[in-house]
Design a protein around this motif. Structure first.
Motif, PDB file in Angstrom:
ATOM      1  N   ASP A 190     -12.228  36.115 -42.440  1.00  0.00           N
ATOM      2  CA  ASP A 190     -11.976  35.328 -41.239  1.00  0.00           C
ATOM      3  C   ASP A 190     -12.278  36.146 -39.988  1.00  0.00           C
ATOM      4  OD1 ASP A 190     -10.879  34.003 -43.369  1.00  0.00           O
ATOM      5  OD2 ASP A 190      -8.920  33.677 -42.476  1.00  0.00           O
ATOM      6  N   ARG A 191     -12.519  35.427 -38.883  1.00  0.00           N
ATOM      7  CA  ARG A 191     -12.810  36.098 -37.613  1.00  0.00           C
ATOM      8  C   ARG A 191     -11.623  35.890 -36.658  1.00  0.00           C
ATOM      9  NH1 ARG A 191     -17.869  33.245 -38.499  1.00  0.00           N
ATOM     10  NH2 ARG A 191     -17.475  31.859 -36.746  1.00  0.00           N
ATOM     11  N   PRO A 192     -10.739  36.890 -36.526  1.00  0.00           N
ATOM     12  CA  PRO A 192      -9.465  36.689 -35.819  1.00  0.00           C
ATOM     13  C   PRO A 192      -9.455  37.127 -34.353  1.00  0.00           C
ATOM     14  CG  PRO A 192      -9.344  38.719 -37.065  1.00  0.00           C
ATOM     15  CD  PRO A 192     -10.733  38.173 -37.281  1.00  0.00           C
ATOM     16  N   HIS A 193     -10.577  36.963 -33.658  1.00  0.00           N
ATOM     17  CA  HIS A 193     -10.619  37.379 -32.253  1.00  0.00           C
ATOM     18  C   HIS A 193      -9.510  36.716 -31.432  1.00  0.00           C
ATOM     19  CE1 HIS A 193     -12.161  38.225 -28.227  1.00  0.00           C
ATOM     20  NE2 HIS A 193     -12.035  36.937 -27.972  1.00  0.00           N
ATOM     21  N   VAL A 194      -9.283  35.435 -31.667  1.00  0.00           N
ATOM     22  CA  VAL A 194      -8.277  34.715 -30.875  1.00  0.00           C
ATOM     23  C   VAL A 194      -6.887  35.303 -31.102  1.00  0.00           C
ATOM     24  CG1 VAL A 194      -7.083  32.500 -30.631  1.00  0.00           C
ATOM     25  CG2 VAL A 194      -9.578  32.579 -30.659  1.00  0.00           C
ATOM     26  N   LEU A 195      -6.540  35.623 -32.336  1.00  0.00           N
ATOM     27  CA  LEU A 195      -5.226  36.212 -32.606  1.00  0.00           C
ATOM     28  C   LEU A 195      -5.037  37.512 -31.839  1.00  0.00           C
ATOM     29  CD1 LEU A 195      -4.694  35.698 -36.453  1.00  0.00           C
ATOM     30  CD2 LEU A 195      -3.587  34.482 -34.580  1.00  0.00           C
ATOM     31  N   GLU A 253       3.864  32.361 -21.483  1.00  0.00           N
ATOM     32  CA  GLU A 253       5.014  32.497 -22.395  1.00  0.00           C
ATOM     33  C   GLU A 253       4.690  32.023 -23.797  1.00  0.00           C
ATOM     34  OE1 GLU A 253       6.830  32.049 -18.275  1.00  0.00           O
ATOM     35  OE2 GLU A 253       5.190  31.097 -19.388  1.00  0.00           O
ATOM     36  N   LYS A 254       3.815  31.029 -23.914  1.00  0.00           N
ATOM     37  CA  LYS A 254       3.497  30.421 -25.193  1.00  0.00           C
ATOM     38  C   LYS A 254       1.977  30.378 -25.373  1.00  0.00           C
ATOM     39  CE  LYS A 254       7.876  29.921 -25.286  1.00  0.00           C
ATOM     40  NZ  LYS A 254       8.665  28.723 -24.998  1.00  0.00           N
ATOM     41  N   CYS A 255       1.516  30.766 -26.563  1.00  0.00           N
ATOM     42  CA  CYS A 255       0.087  30.810 -26.854  1.00  0.00           C
ATOM     43  C   CYS A 255      -0.189  30.078 -28.164  1.00  0.00           C
ATOM     44  CB  CYS A 255      -0.398  32.250 -26.980  1.00  0.00           C
ATOM     45  SG  CYS A 255      -0.212  33.238 -25.476  1.00  0.00           S
ATOM     46  N   ILE A 256      -1.210  29.210 -28.169  1.00  0.00           N
ATOM     47  CA  ILE A 256      -1.545  28.410 -29.345  1.00  0.00           C
ATOM     48  C   ILE A 256      -2.981  28.715 -29.777  1.00  0.00           C
ATOM     49  CG2 ILE A 256      -1.920  26.065 -30.217  1.00  0.00           C
ATOM     50  CD1 ILE A 256       0.309  25.125 -28.338  1.00  0.00           C
ATOM     51  N   ASP A 257      -3.148  29.081 -31.053  1.00  0.00           N
ATOM     52  CA  ASP A 257      -4.466  29.316 -31.639  1.00  0.00           C
ATOM     53  C   ASP A 257      -4.911  28.042 -32.349  1.00  0.00           C
ATOM     54  OD1 ASP A 257      -6.681  29.985 -33.126  1.00  0.00           O
ATOM     55  OD2 ASP A 257      -5.723  31.602 -34.267  1.00  0.00           O
ATOM     56  N   ALA A 258      -5.725  27.245 -31.677  1.00  0.00           N
ATOM     57  CA  ALA A 258      -6.272  26.027 -32.269  1.00  0.00           C
ATOM     58  C   ALA A 258      -7.715  26.243 -32.707  1.00  0.00           C
ATOM     59  CB  ALA A 258      -6.189  24.869 -31.265  1.00  0.00           C
ATOM     60  N   VAL A 259      -8.059  27.491 -32.989  1.00  0.00           N
ATOM     61  CA  VAL A 259      -9.416  27.848 -33.417  1.00  0.00           C
ATOM     62  C   VAL A 259      -9.442  28.179 -34.905  1.00  0.00           C
ATOM     63  CG1 VAL A 259     -11.333  29.458 -33.109  1.00  0.00           C
ATOM     64  CG2 VAL A 259     -10.021  28.681 -31.124  1.00  0.00           C
ATOM     65  N   GLY A 260      -8.668  29.208 -35.302  1.00  0.00           N
ATOM     66  CA  GLY A 260      -8.635  29.597 -36.704  1.00  0.00           C
ATOM     67  C   GLY A 260      -9.726  30.576 -37.074  1.00  0.00           C
ATOM     68  N   VAL A 271      -6.653  27.087 -38.964  1.00  0.00           N
ATOM     69  CA  VAL A 271      -6.638  27.440 -40.389  1.00  0.00           C
ATOM     70  C   VAL A 271      -7.250  28.819 -40.612  1.00  0.00           C
ATOM     71  CG1 VAL A 271      -7.558  26.844 -42.668  1.00  0.00           C
ATOM     72  CG2 VAL A 271      -6.686  25.052 -41.154  1.00  0.00           C
ATOM     73  N   TYR A 272      -6.548  29.625 -41.393  1.00  0.00           N
ATOM     74  CA  TYR A 272      -7.070  30.906 -41.891  1.00  0.00           C
ATOM     75  C   TYR A 272      -7.095  30.849 -43.405  1.00  0.00           C
ATOM     76  CZ  TYR A 272      -6.950  32.794 -37.204  1.00  0.00           C
ATOM     77  OH  TYR A 272      -7.203  33.007 -35.876  1.00  0.00           O
ATOM     78  N   GLY A 273      -8.117  31.464 -43.994  1.00  0.00           N
ATOM     79  CA  GLY A 273      -8.317  31.291 -45.421  1.00  0.00           C
ATOM     80  C   GLY A 273      -8.146  32.522 -46.275  1.00  0.00           C
ATOM     81  N   GLY A 274      -8.153  33.709 -45.659  1.00  0.00           N
ATOM     82  CA  GLY A 274      -8.125  34.898 -46.496  1.00  0.00           C
ATOM     83  C   GLY A 274      -7.628  36.131 -45.779  1.00  0.00           C
ATOM     84  N   ILE A 320      -3.815  27.554 -24.583  1.00  0.00           N
ATOM     85  CA  ILE A 320      -4.330  27.014 -25.841  1.00  0.00           C
ATOM     86  C   ILE A 320      -5.777  27.438 -26.008  1.00  0.00           C
ATOM     87  CG2 ILE A 320      -4.816  24.892 -27.137  1.00  0.00           C
ATOM     88  CD1 ILE A 320      -2.525  23.581 -25.474  1.00  0.00           C
ATOM     89  N   TRP A 321      -6.024  28.218 -27.058  1.00  0.00           N
ATOM     90  CA  TRP A 321      -7.380  28.639 -27.388  1.00  0.00           C
ATOM     91  C   TRP A 321      -8.021  27.583 -28.273  1.00  0.00           C
ATOM     92  CZ3 TRP A 321      -3.816  31.885 -25.743  1.00  0.00           C
ATOM     93  CH2 TRP A 321      -4.193  33.051 -25.065  1.00  0.00           C
ATOM     94  N   GLY A 322      -9.158  27.032 -27.840  1.00  0.00           N
ATOM     95  CA  GLY A 322      -9.853  26.001 -28.589  1.00  0.00           C
ATOM     96  C   GLY A 322      -9.535  24.626 -28.061  1.00  0.00           C
ATOM     97  N   ALA A 323     -10.543  23.937 -27.526  1.00  0.00           N
ATOM     98  CA  ALA A 323     -10.361  22.579 -26.999  1.00  0.00           C
ATOM     99  C   ALA A 323     -11.100  21.566 -27.856  1.00  0.00           C
ATOM    100  CB  ALA A 323     -10.823  22.504 -25.547  1.00  0.00           C
ATOM    101  N   GLY A 324     -11.142  21.848 -29.162  1.00  0.00           N
ATOM    102  CA  GLY A 324     -11.614  20.851 -30.111  1.00  0.00           C
ATOM    103  C   GLY A 324     -10.547  19.795 -30.315  1.00  0.00           C
ATOM    104  N   PRO A 325     -10.689  18.967 -31.349  1.00  0.00           N
ATOM    105  CA  PRO A 325      -9.737  17.864 -31.543  1.00  0.00           C
ATOM    106  C   PRO A 325      -8.278  18.300 -31.626  1.00  0.00           C
ATOM    107  CG  PRO A 325     -11.697  17.489 -32.864  1.00  0.00           C
ATOM    108  CD  PRO A 325     -11.850  18.857 -32.274  1.00  0.00           C
ATOM    109  N   VAL A 326      -7.967  19.338 -32.405  1.00  0.00           N
ATOM    110  CA  VAL A 326      -6.572  19.788 -32.485  1.00  0.00           C
ATOM    111  C   VAL A 326      -6.117  20.362 -31.151  1.00  0.00           C
ATOM    112  CG1 VAL A 326      -5.023  21.494 -33.532  1.00  0.00           C
ATOM    113  CG2 VAL A 326      -6.551  20.150 -34.978  1.00  0.00           C
ATOM    114  N   GLY A 327      -6.965  21.141 -30.512  1.00  0.00           N
ATOM    115  CA  GLY A 327      -6.616  21.681 -29.203  1.00  0.00           C
ATOM    116  C   GLY A 327      -6.340  20.587 -28.188  1.00  0.00           C
TER     117      GLY A 327
END
Length: 389
Positions: free
Chosen positions: A287-292, A255-262, A310-313, A191-198
């Motif tokens: 947007d800055r998609p380094h995590v993707l 096996e599983k990867c989660i982008d909780a950054v956006g 969240v991605y916006g554009g 899981i990328w990003g350990a903020g609230p959603v992460g």
């Protein structure tokens, strides 16, 4: 009434705005008891999402007491205590009947604009851009709830606001991110990003039985909270994410990867991150998609990428060939809150999880404007801000 309003990039103000009124027979008005600042609000604060207008009321994570009900709304009555999902749902369209509440076909009152931008409209959202309806948000003393007979979660007695508030967004968002991974008992979930959603995704992956959960971030307080939730942590400022993931998975990759950054990835040392910031500065990329990119590279072949961030554009230089040839499955989207709310409320009642663990700061709504910068810049150990009108 008083509310936090958007007046431009990095300009949130606590001001007086008109009280909401019943506009449709299915509406309800609630007196807000508790609300929060979400990571998605920071995209508006930083000016990355189009469609904001001066005076828009902020916030989509809120709850309170019903004080007025439209004449066709038999599901609610005065005095009911409800959490309000951030996605506004009619409950009657084809997508709602399928449980795809975040793409409700009727709740976006600016449907024509969304149709042109996205190809098809998505649901109306509280406190977000006019691309999603321009509905006043919940960082306010009172809120009008459209389609309130469907857009609500009733809260039973005995639970505090802090225990249930996050049923409206970050808890089901983290849960959906993990569910989309179809977690098996042998899986490693990164899981990328350990903020609230992460943080919610970490605990959801643990509850769903992952063999190993790995959290990637750089903020010490977030990493410690992730560790307390059962994750192995990687500080991307101190070590190579790619190499560490290889070590933790015996060279096979998660096996599983989660982008909780956006869209606002904070990677600083990689060439692609510098490239993104340069293109963003001259408005050639939104947007800055380094995590993707990193997820595509490290994910085990035939694995799954889940994207609640969240991605916006528009994004650039995505290695789609690698994704296709590795046979990766992509699953993403805004959260179908009401699909998960009953199960998650039961889990809170049963003591499986208390989502209030993520709260680090509670302040009056009147001090909320200043907390946007505190939250964004991770000052004072800030992970999640709760506001009290």
């Amino acid at each position: 009434m008083k509310a936090l309003i958007w007046q431009g990039k990095k300009d949130i103000r606590y001001e007086t705005v008109p009280d909401p009124v019943i506009e449709h027979p299915r509406d309800a008005i609630i007196k807000v008891s508790t609300c929060a600042i979400c990571g998605s609000d920071l995209h508006l604060f930083d000016g990355f999402m189009p469609g904001m207008e001066s005076g828009d009321v902020m916030g989509h994570e809120f709850m309170g007491e019903v004080v007025e009900v439209g004449r066709e709304n038999s599901a609610l009555k005065k005095g009911d205590r409800i959490v309000v999902p951030f996605t506004i749902t009619c409950g009657e369209c084809d997508q709602c009947r399928r449980g795809n509440f975040s793409v409700c076909e009727r709740s976006n009152r600016n449907k024509d604009v969304a149709d042109k931008l996205f190809g098809h409209t998505t649901a109306g959202l509280f406190g977000y851009t006019h691309l999603t309806g321009g509905y006043p948000g919940g960082q306010a003393e009172y809120v009008r709830i459209p389609f309130a007979d469907k857009t609500h979660i009733k809260i039973p007695d005995g639970l505090t606001d802090e225990q249930v508030l996050f049923l409206g967004d970050i808890f089901p968002t983290g849960w959906q991110a993990a569910v989309q991974c179809d977690i098996e008992p042998t899986d490693t979930v990164a899981i990328w990003g350990a903020g609230p959603v992460g943080q919610m995704a970490i605990r959801s992956a643990v509850l769903l039985g992952a063999k190993q959960v790995i959290a990637i971030d750089w903020v010490p307080e977030r990493l410690e909270m992730a560790r307390a939730g059962g994750a192995t942590v990687i500080n991307f400022k101190d070590e190579s994410v790619v190499e560490r993931l290889r070590d933790l998975t015996q060279g096979k990759g998660p096996e599983k990867c989660i982008d909780a950054v956006g869209m606002e990835s904070h990677a600083t040392r990689s060439i692609d991150a510098m490239y993104d910031r340069a293109k963003q500065a001259v408005m050639l990329e939104t947007d800055r998609p380094h995590v993707l990119r990193e997820m595509i590279y490290v994910c085990r072949p035939a694995g799954t990428l889940s994207v609640p961030g969240v991605y916006g554009g528009l994004i650039d230089k995505i290695p789609f060939g690698a994704s296709m040839n590795k046979g990766l499955t992509w699953r993403m989207g805004q959260t179908h809150v009401n699909r998960w709310s009953g199960d998650l409320l039961n889990r809170i009642q049963e003591g499986q999880i208390d989502p209030s663990f993520v709260i680090t700061h509670t302040v009056p709504l009147s001090e909320g404007a200043g907390m946007y910068e505190t939250f964004r810049d991770k000052k004072d150990g800030c992970i999640k801000v709760v506001l009290k009108p």
